[in-house]
Design an enzyme around this catalytic site. Sequence first.
Site, PDB file in Angstrom:
ATOM      1  N   CYS A   1      10.464  43.402   6.778  1.00 30.26           N
ATOM      2  CA  CYS A   1      10.352  43.213   8.221  1.00 30.26           C
ATOM      3  C   CYS A   1      10.416  44.515   9.005  1.00 30.26           C
ATOM      4  O   CYS A   1      10.169  44.515  10.219  1.00 30.26           O
ATOM      5  CB  CYS A   1      11.468  42.296   8.715  1.00 30.26           C
TER       6      CYS A   1
ATOM      7  N   ASP B   1      13.132  46.256   9.628  1.00 29.59           N
ATOM      8  CA  ASP B   1      14.404  46.430  10.316  1.00 29.59           C
ATOM      9  C   ASP B   1      15.276  47.474   9.626  1.00 29.59           C
ATOM     10  O   ASP B   1      15.066  47.802   8.459  1.00 29.59           O
ATOM     11  CB  ASP B   1      15.148  45.093  10.404  1.00 29.59           C
TER      12      ASP B   1
ATOM     13  N   CYS C   1      17.766  41.295  12.607  1.00 24.15           N
ATOM     14  CA  CYS C   1      17.827  39.951  13.173  1.00 24.15           C
ATOM     15  C   CYS C   1      19.258  39.399  13.115  1.00 24.15           C
ATOM     16  O   CYS C   1      20.191  40.061  12.659  1.00 24.15           O
ATOM     17  CB  CYS C   1      16.897  39.047  12.386  1.00 24.15           C
TER      18      CYS C   1
ATOM     19  N   CYS D   1      17.047  39.433   4.402  1.00 22.97           N
ATOM     20  CA  CYS D   1      17.869  40.113   5.409  1.00 22.97           C
ATOM     21  C   CYS D   1      19.181  40.606   4.805  1.00 22.97           C
ATOM     22  O   CYS D   1      19.741  41.603   5.266  1.00 22.97           O
ATOM     23  CB  CYS D   1      18.167  39.183   6.574  1.00 22.97           C
TER      24      CYS D   1
HETATM   25  S1  FES Z   1      14.138  39.732   9.767  1.00 26.47           S
HETATM   26 FE1  FES Z   1      14.565  41.857   9.374  1.00 26.47          FE
HETATM   27  S2  FES Z   1      16.590  41.878   8.657  1.00 26.47           S
HETATM   28 FE2  FES Z   1      16.208  39.806   9.095  1.00 26.47          FE
END
Ligand code: FES
Length: 151
Positions: free
Chosen positions: A38, A40, A63, A107
Amino acid sequence: MAQQIGYSKKVMEHFMNPKNVGTMDDADGHGKVGNPVCGDLMEIFIKVKDDKIEDIRFQTFGCGSAIATSSMVSEMAKGMRLDEAMRITRNDVANELDGLPPVKMHCSNLAADALHEAIKDYKRKKGEIVEEEEKPAGHTCEHNHNHCDTC
Ligand code: FES
């Protein structure tokens, strides 16, 4: 707040009231990882005393599940010996949270991996050689990186 579909009560509690949020100017170890699924980011800072994690902070650009798993991993790791903390897996974190929706399991990579990177950083600073076998016991990834979507 109403229970979100697919999220356990513990996930919601840690999302709404995360523990150990923040940074540390005088950290003994710092881990920063990105999630290839993702994009992140997660950072974990640790303070070490007598080979144990005395204090821990995290900061994430992730998230709600990333926040909840980071909060949980920080609570799990605090006070733990470094070798024990290295063995915490994403599944351990998810289990402590009474599970995550399958689509959100990736995640939990961030929290466990950032913790392991922070410990490795501490060991590097101490001049200890960190070998590949220091990966957590449950890690089955065959690839040469820590953030594999398949593991
Ligand atoms: S969607 Fe990226 S860490 Fe959860």
